[in-house]
Design a protein around this motif. Structure first.
Motif, PDB file in Angstrom:
ATOM      1  N   ASP A  91       3.943   5.912   5.872  1.00 55.39           N
ATOM      2  CA  ASP A  91       3.541   4.526   5.628  1.00 55.39           C
ATOM      3  C   ASP A  91       2.086   4.439   5.172  1.00 55.39           C
ATOM      4  N   ASN A  92       1.439   5.625   5.050  1.00 52.72           N
ATOM      5  CA  ASN A  92       0.031   5.655   4.636  1.00 52.72           C
ATOM      6  C   ASN A  92      -0.145   5.997   3.165  1.00 52.72           C
ATOM      7  N   ILE A  93       0.962   6.119   2.436  1.00 51.99           N
ATOM      8  CA  ILE A  93       0.872   6.446   1.009  1.00 51.99           C
ATOM      9  C   ILE A  93       2.089   5.874   0.281  1.00 51.99           C
ATOM     10  N   ASP A  94       1.851   5.366  -0.913  1.00 48.92           N
ATOM     11  CA  ASP A  94       2.947   4.863  -1.746  1.00 48.92           C
ATOM     12  C   ASP A  94       3.615   6.033  -2.455  1.00 48.92           C
ATOM     13  N   ILE A  95       4.928   6.111  -2.346  1.00 53.77           N
ATOM     14  CA  ILE A  95       5.704   7.176  -2.991  1.00 53.77           C
ATOM     15  C   ILE A  95       6.598   6.541  -4.043  1.00 53.77           C
ATOM     16  N   ASP A 139       1.335  14.448 -15.240  1.00 55.91           N
ATOM     17  CA  ASP A 139       0.783  13.462 -14.304  1.00 55.91           C
ATOM     18  C   ASP A 139       1.537  13.424 -12.974  1.00 55.91           C
ATOM     19  N   ALA A 140       2.764  13.924 -12.948  1.00 62.95           N
ATOM     20  CA  ALA A 140       3.562  13.872 -11.720  1.00 62.95           C
ATOM     21  C   ALA A 140       2.952  14.766 -10.640  1.00 62.95           C
ATOM     22  N   ASP A 141       3.177  14.403  -9.396  1.00 63.29           N
ATOM     23  CA  ASP A 141       2.725  15.219  -8.262  1.00 63.29           C
ATOM     24  C   ASP A 141       3.816  16.179  -7.803  1.00 63.29           C
ATOM     25  N   LEU A 142       5.051  15.831  -8.105  1.00 64.44           N
ATOM     26  CA  LEU A 142       6.204  16.691  -7.835  1.00 64.44           C
ATOM     27  C   LEU A 142       7.239  16.403  -8.909  1.00 64.44           C
ATOM     28  N   HIS A 190      -2.248   5.917  -8.743  1.00 63.16           N
ATOM     29  CA  HIS A 190      -2.127   5.461  -7.360  1.00 63.16           C
ATOM     30  C   HIS A 190      -0.892   6.074  -6.714  1.00 63.16           C
ATOM     31  N   GLY A 191      -1.039   6.608  -5.513  1.00 63.73           N
ATOM     32  CA  GLY A 191       0.094   7.092  -4.746  1.00 63.73           C
ATOM     33  C   GLY A 191       0.600   8.454  -5.187  1.00 63.73           C
ATOM     34  N   PHE A 192       1.780   8.796  -4.665  1.00 58.27           N
ATOM     35  CA  PHE A 192       2.428  10.086  -4.917  1.00 58.27           C
ATOM     36  C   PHE A 192       3.624   9.859  -5.831  1.00 58.27           C
ATOM     37  N   VAL A 193       3.638  10.537  -6.986  1.00 55.22           N
ATOM     38  CA  VAL A 193       4.675  10.307  -8.001  1.00 55.22           C
ATOM     39  C   VAL A 193       5.606  11.513  -8.093  1.00 55.22           C
TER      40      VAL A 193
END
Length: 433
Positions: free
Chosen positions: A280-284, A324-327, A249-252
């Motif tokens: 505000d449209n995505i959990d970071i 698994d990280a996005d960044l 879930h979200g951006f990690v």
């Protein structure tokens, strides 16, 4: 087949970054006509800061491992104060402003030069002579830290006239936390003496970056620059096979490893908080796997940023967190010689194919590698706006489901399998001189 004896303090079940380099290289050396033998400390006597038994499965089938006991003053200190109070690399887990810690550092640095793990050398030397004679070893490779291990190569070369390669993974007297060690004038002089003897007399030297090569080359006017080779840290392709990126879930934003106050990552966290307020449209989420200082942990906790701190885990799990990280966040210590630091985790980050944001000198070897691999960018700490813009662009690409582009040809140069060929070539050149 050429026979080499690798002398290394860190070997499975030891965990941490220090064990990775030669554990992985020895696994591939046999494919290139080199028979590796390993001499290390018995884990029952060692003073490892962490253990990772999962790494035992990475020991090559053709690698013969010998172990000896050791005298470890650190173990006695750990029993008195607790293992968590024993300083780790970079002193990320202790408060060096306390007089008691300064005193401990001074005792360590003045009684045990170059380091407390020198107590292993007495046992290791005897065993090394036995192995060299029994197995008809042609070349000895010593790898450090701990730099006391290099003194074994120096002595074996002198006593047995054997070919010797010194692998120096980190700076010695130029390490960024050297001033925290509390050396006296005399112990500092002795430490510098041993460093000079090693780089002067080793038949070949291997180190991990051009900057480190420059540092060791200048230790003595008699050193031939041609005898110093660069074999960067790298990654084992097998570590990244058979597992896919897990949906989450979200951006990690992920970070793995240690982080002391010397890293000074606070400007990045400020930039991150700015970005969190924009989306505000995505959990970071900021996810850190490893050890960080209490001050950094407190600073993050005071921000309006979702934060997850995960204690040290086996290396196989670290790789999965990286994938698994996005960044991925890379932080270089905020010190005068920062442009010479080429951390091992950089190459595992690269192997994931994920985008990387680096905090440190924008003009450095790390920056060059990221650019060539087309996977990220370095930002000076005062460039908060640049960091924020970069994170923003990566999140937009994530939301649009854009795939990362990378230079796979350049990335492959940092594969342990590829690097083992370079090590083989250095050994052949030494034996033919």
């Amino acid at each position: 087949m050429q026979k080499v004896l690798l002398i290394t303090y860190y070997w499975p079940p030891s965990g941490g970054a220090g064990v990775q380099r030669w554990l992985k290289l020895t696994k591939y050396l046999g494919m290139h006509g080199v028979k590796p033998y390993v001499l290390t400390v018995d884990e029952a006597h060692a003073s490892y800061m962490q253990e990772d038994h999962s790494l035992l499965q990475d020991v090559g089938e053709d690698v013969k491992v010998y172990k000896t006991k050791s005298f470890e003053p650190i173990n006695y200190y750990a029993k008195l104060v607790g293992k968590d109070k024993v300083p780790t690399a970079g002193f990320s887990n202790v408060d060096n402003t306390k007089w008691s810690q300064k005193m401990v550092n001074a005792i360590r640095s003045n009684l045990f030069v170059p380091d407390p793990r020198r107590g292993w050398n007495h046992y290791a030397y005897k065993k090394a002579v036995e192995i060299i004679t029994k197995e008809q070893i042609e070349v000895v490779i010593t790898t450090s830290p701990p730099h006391s291990t290099q003194l074994l190569g120096l002595k074996l070369q002198k006593k047995l006239n054997i070919k010797w390669i010194a692998d120096l993974r980190d700076p010695w007297t130029d390490i960024y936390y050297y001033e925290l060690l509390g050396h006296s004038f005399f112990s500092k002089k002795l430490d510098a003496y041993w460093e000079k003897q090693v780089v002067k007399h080793a038949d070949k030297i291997i180190t991990v970056s051009q900057s480190l090569k420059n540092i060791f080359f200048t230790k003595d006017n008699s050193i031939d620059e041609a005898k110093i080779y660069i074999v960067p840290n790298g990654f084992d392709p097998e570590d990244f096979e058979g597992s896919e990126k897990k949906p989450h879930h979200g951006f990690v934003i992920g970070y793995t490893g240690t982080m002391s106050d010397k890293y000074n990552p606070l400007p990045f966290f400020d930039s991150l908080q700015t970005i969190v307020k924009q989306f505000d449209n995505i959990d970071i989420k900021l996810q850190i796997v490893g050890r960080i200082s209490k001050a950094i942990q407190q600073y993050i906790s005071n921000l309006d940023v979702e934060f997850e701190l995960i204690n040290t885990v086996p290396h196989s799990q670290i790789v999965q967190y990286q994938k698994d990280a996005d960044l991925l966040l890379l932080v270089i210590p905020d010190i005068p010689s920062a442009d010479s630091i080429l951390t091992g985790k950089l190459f595992e980050y690269i192997a994931t194919g994920n985008k990387i944001i680096g905090i440190g000198p924008a003009q450095s070897e790390v920056a060059d590698i990221l650019e060539k691999c087309e996977l990220g960018q370095m930002f000076d700490r005062n460039n908060r706006e640049g960091m924020a813009t970069y994170i923003e662009n990566i999140i937009h690409a994530y939301l649009q489901n854009k795939k990362n582009k990378a230079n796979r040809v350049e990335i492959e140069k940092y594969s342990r399998a590829y690097q083992a060929q370079h090590i083989r070539d250095i050994i052949c050149e030494l034996l033919n001189t």
